[in-house]
Design a protein around this motif. Structure first.
Motif, PDB file in Angstrom:
ATOM      1  N   VAL A  33       0.890  -1.282  -0.119  1.00 54.87           N
ATOM      2  CA  VAL A  33       0.060  -0.044   0.019  1.00 54.87           C
ATOM      3  C   VAL A  33       0.920   1.242  -0.031  1.00 54.87           C
ATOM      4  CG1 VAL A  33      -2.007  -1.250   1.244  1.00 54.87           C
ATOM      5  CG2 VAL A  33      -0.192   0.165   2.635  1.00 54.87           C
ATOM      6  N   THR A  34       2.115   1.097  -0.360  1.00 51.52           N
ATOM      7  CA  THR A  34       3.017   2.211  -0.056  1.00 51.52           C
ATOM      8  C   THR A  34       2.430   3.505  -0.941  1.00 51.52           C
ATOM      9  OG1 THR A  34       4.841   0.447  -0.224  1.00 51.52           O
ATOM     10  CG2 THR A  34       5.336   2.874  -0.460  1.00 51.52           C
ATOM     11  N   MET A  35       2.260   3.615  -1.983  1.00 50.99           N
ATOM     12  CA  MET A  35       1.679   4.832  -2.475  1.00 50.99           C
ATOM     13  C   MET A  35       0.180   4.870  -2.456  1.00 50.99           C
ATOM     14  SD  MET A  35       4.752   5.972  -2.653  1.00 50.99           S
ATOM     15  CE  MET A  35       4.207   7.564  -3.585  1.00 50.99           C
ATOM     16  N   LEU A  36      -0.596   3.830  -1.976  1.00 48.69           N
ATOM     17  CA  LEU A  36      -2.101   4.104  -2.038  1.00 48.69           C
ATOM     18  C   LEU A  36      -2.605   5.211  -1.387  1.00 48.69           C
ATOM     19  CD1 LEU A  36      -3.421   0.647  -1.685  1.00 48.69           C
ATOM     20  CD2 LEU A  36      -3.119   1.701  -3.803  1.00 48.69           C
ATOM     21  N   PRO A  37      -3.435   6.031  -1.748  1.00 45.04           N
ATOM     22  CA  PRO A  37      -4.189   7.009  -0.955  1.00 45.04           C
ATOM     23  C   PRO A  37      -4.725   6.562   0.272  1.00 45.04           C
ATOM     24  CG  PRO A  37      -5.471   6.699  -2.682  1.00 45.04           C
ATOM     25  CD  PRO A  37      -4.035   6.189  -2.979  1.00 45.04           C
ATOM     26  N   ALA A  38      -4.986   7.439   1.218  1.00 43.12           N
ATOM     27  CA  ALA A  38      -5.543   7.127   2.473  1.00 43.12           C
ATOM     28  C   ALA A  38      -6.960   6.349   2.418  1.00 43.12           C
ATOM     29  CB  ALA A  38      -5.798   8.111   3.274  1.00 43.12           C
ATOM     30  N   ASN A  39      -7.750   6.738   1.344  1.00 46.37           N
ATOM     31  CA  ASN A  39      -9.086   6.111   1.221  1.00 46.37           C
ATOM     32  C   ASN A  39      -9.091   4.836   0.655  1.00 46.37           C
ATOM     33  OD1 ASN A  39      -8.392   7.185  -1.210  1.00 46.37           O
ATOM     34  ND2 ASN A  39     -10.674   7.906  -1.509  1.00 46.37           N
ATOM     35  N   GLU A  40      -7.998   4.399   0.235  1.00 47.53           N
ATOM     36  CA  GLU A  40      -8.020   3.119  -0.439  1.00 47.53           C
ATOM     37  C   GLU A  40      -7.096   2.000   0.241  1.00 47.53           C
ATOM     38  OE1 GLU A  40      -6.572   3.045  -4.706  1.00 47.53           O
ATOM     39  OE2 GLU A  40      -7.696   4.847  -4.892  1.00 47.53           O
ATOM     40  N   ARG A  41      -6.691   2.410   1.604  1.00 48.30           N
ATOM     41  CA  ARG A  41      -6.046   1.527   2.722  1.00 48.30           C
ATOM     42  C   ARG A  41      -7.281   0.840   3.411  1.00 48.30           C
ATOM     43  NH1 ARG A  41      -0.065   3.673   3.691  1.00 48.30           N
ATOM     44  NH2 ARG A  41       0.252   4.632   1.685  1.00 48.30           N
ATOM     45  N   ASP A  42      -7.337  -0.233   3.851  1.00 47.94           N
ATOM     46  CA  ASP A  42      -7.906  -1.032   4.893  1.00 47.94           C
ATOM     47  C   ASP A  42      -7.643  -0.808   6.048  1.00 47.94           C
ATOM     48  OD1 ASP A  42     -10.102  -2.374   5.559  1.00 47.94           O
ATOM     49  OD2 ASP A  42      -9.621  -4.277   4.721  1.00 47.94           O
TER      50      ASP A  42
END
Length: 353
Positions: free
Chosen positions: A72-81
């Motif tokens: 999830v290194t570069m995923l935005p906050a709303n795409e992290r569980d």
């Protein structure tokens, strides 16, 4: 509401820079599913930056972050569980407790009826059943904090993040709410990453504590291990007060070390210590004081303070000033009393050998 899912957290050689300043240096750690791990340290140590990178509010300059095995290194906050409980609670003041808890569910596309049912379950879960129609201003600080926890949990995240969640509460309420958070985490088995600068809080809630200093891990382990076996002067002093005294390790045998402070000798677990100059960390409640003159390790009481359940002493010794906590309030010693100093079997650790 179903039981929250649990996921592991992995940091692989993570570095975070702000311009020329390196806030996090090559951080690698693993948090097992279903555990509560606390990031502990003084202001500026990097614990909040680490949490913000896990939440997706900051991105690493190098390295990888995995949640539940997913990069999830570069995923935005709303795409992290993940869900986050903030220091300020961040409740909407014009919404009821129920509406605050349901808000995230409705925003994610869940129908209003189901969202409110799950929100009711969430409030029940944190002991606020029947208070759903109250506004935040009509709730105590501890109740507001539980609303914030319920709002995070109903989203059923793999990882719950808690950023200084008790800092706005008074001391007595902090003890109560930290117990509730720990009981809830153990009952539901979710993974939690908890940030605090309060050592007592970390000791009370954690499966594992990661102490940070200057953007790196200074030591990590179970609460008892860090308190009873600090690896450095910094850890000994940060994990509860400690007197750090110079000593000489004169012998090691069968896992025990013999130390000498002046003419006083004592044996304690060696933990791989070699003979030679060392330092002894002594917890304030590990010191015994007996009125006497001419002992192998002696001192003079310079101050005595009665605090109800215990007495706090400062004792001048040839090895330096000792801070002592003594439960024997009925036998309080007066300043200028000469005392023989001894050590109990627990609360001592060799460091920086």
């Amino acid at each position: 509401m179903s039981t929250p899912r649990t996921g592991s957290v992995v940091f692989q050689n993570v570095r975070k820079q702000f311009g020329s300043f390196t806030a996090i240096h090559d951080l690698s750690l693993t948090i097992e599913p279903g555990t509560l791990v606390t990031l502990l340290g003084p202001s500026g140590c990097g614990k909040t930056t680490t949490l913000r990178m896990l939440a997706g509010l900051e991105h690493p300059s190098a390295g990888r972050i995995l949640i539940g095995g997913k990069d999830v290194t570069m995923l935005p906050a709303n795409e992290r569980d993940v869900s986050m409980v903030f220091q300020s609670y961040a409740l909407f003041p014009h919404m009821s407790a129920l509406d605050n808890v349901a808000y995230g569910l409705e925003s994610s596309g869940i129908k209003k009826k189901e969202a409110r049912e799950r929100a009711e379950e969430g409030l029940q879960l944190v002991g606020l059943g029947g208070l759903g129609q109250r506004l935040p201003a009509e709730l105590s600080g501890g109740q507001q904090q539980r609303v914030a926890v319920a709002r995070a949990l109903v989203l059923e995240p793999q990882v719950l993040l808690l950023d200084e969640p008790l800092s706005n509460l008074d001391a007595r309420l902090r003890r109560k709410v930290r117990t509730e958070i720990r009981e809830l985490q153990q009952r539901l088995g979710f993974t939690a990453v908890y940030v605090t600068h309060d050592q007592d809080e970390a000791l009370a809630v954690s499966d594992r504590i990661i102490v940070m200093k200057d953007g790196a891990i200074a030591q990590q382990g179970a609460p008892r291990d860090l308190y009873e076996a600090p690896a450095s002067t910094f850890i000994a002093d940060f994990m509860g007060e400690a007197n750090v005294l110079p000593c000489e390790v004169t012998a090691t045998d069968a896992g025990l070390a013999t130390i000498r402070i002046g003419g006083f000798e004592h044996r304690l677990p060696s933990k791989g210590t070699r003979t030679g100059p060392s330092k002894l960390a002594v917890r304030p409640n590990a010191v015994t004081l007996t009125p006497a003159k001419g002992a192998a390790l002696s001192g003079t009481i310079s101050s005595a303070a009665y605090l109800g359940g215990h007495v706090e002493y400062e004792v001048e010794t040839p090895a330096g000033l000792l801070f002592v906590v003594d439960q024997a309030v009925e036998e309080m010693l007066s300043p200028a009393t000469e005392v023989a100093i001894g050590f109990r079997s627990r609360g001592l650790a060799l460091i920086d050998a």
